[in-house]
Design a protein around this motif. Structure first.
Motif: not given
Length: 264
Positions: A4-6, A18-19, A39-44, A261-262
């Motif tokens: 999974q990644f974003s 992120y992977v 902040g970006l981590f909290s969004k995913i 996250l896909t």
């Protein structure tokens, strides 16, 4: 489970991807401030402290801005090749020796259920390289910050399930734009960034039977637009017999908003 990644952030203002697999999670580059990265981590819905490590592609500030802060705050292992480590000295502050690891170019490192392969790109940095994630037969290839895509690079990334692929600028917008000529020349050079059209030509040679999605990445805020990049890449791919929307989907990335996250 698949990879999974974003794409947390992508563009000239900062880059981070992120992977994760079942057992490990990685950040490729930390090109925004520590606070922005959190902040970006909290969004995913993920936590930086859970990372297995941070992989560095090269020493430009839009790829390492938050690296030192995150390394120290969360005591994370950092991976980069030796020339990049040397080039980062004085740019990321003090990182404890036991957190510094060497990941050489054109090599593979195994982390439990995940093999990560590094490969060189053509960019005006000490020894820039990007990464391919292999997990349970799936392949996620990341390639930005390159002035051109060589046959060697194409051979390495070919037939990935998903690509995160640079589509930096529209050549006409760049030529007509406000940048001084020396910067334009750098971007257009073999150690700069690939244009929409050149990216699409390279994509047409690496898209394979299993390729499902291509995320258009590292778009210039001054010399490109999401719609233009998608249109230009689509047009070139269709001219080469690749049906966008059926064979492969083109996805946007953003400088501030993470992609969903896909699973690959």
């Amino acid at each position: 489970m698949a990879i999974q990644f974003s794409v947390l952030a992508s563009g000239s203002t900062g880059n981070a991807i992120y992977v994760e697999t079942d057992k490990h999670s990685f950040l490729v580059d930390a090109g925004l401030s520590g606070k922005q990265m959190e902040g970006l981590f909290s969004k995913i819905g993920r936590n930086i402290r859970d990372l297995t490590g941070i992989l560095v592609t090269h020493e430009h500030s839009d790829h390492i801005k938050g690296l030192g802060v995150l390394a120290r705050k969360y005591q994370l292992p950092i991976y980069a090749n030796e020339k990049t480590w040397r080039a980062m000295e004085g740019l990321v502050g003090e990182i404890p020796t036991d957190q510094k690891f060497v990941f050489e170019m054109e090599s593979v490192q195994t982390f439990g259920d995940c093999d990560i392969e590094s490969f060189g790109v053509s960019h005006d940095a000490a020894e820039p390289m990007f990464y391919i994630f292999h997990h349970e037969g799936k392949k996620l290839a990341l390639i930005t910050d390159t002035g051109y895509v060589s046959d060697r690079m194409k051979g390495t990334i070919r037939n990935a399930d998903v690509f995160v692929f640079e589509s930096n600028h529209d050549v006409e917008m760049l030529r007509m734009g406000k940048y001084p000529w020396n910067i334009k020349r750098r971007i257009l050079s073999d150690v700069g960034h690939v244009s929409n059209e050149d990216a699409a030509l390279a994509m047409s040679e690496v898209i394979g039977d299993r390729t499902k999605q291509i995320y258009l990445a590292h778009l210039s805020q001054d010399n490109n637009m999401k719609e233009l990049a998608r249109m230009s890449v689509s047009q070139t791919l269709e001219q080469r017999g690749i049906v966008v929307g059926e064979q492969v989907r083109l996805m946007d990335t953003d400088p501030k908003i993470p992609t969903t996250l896909t699973a690959v």
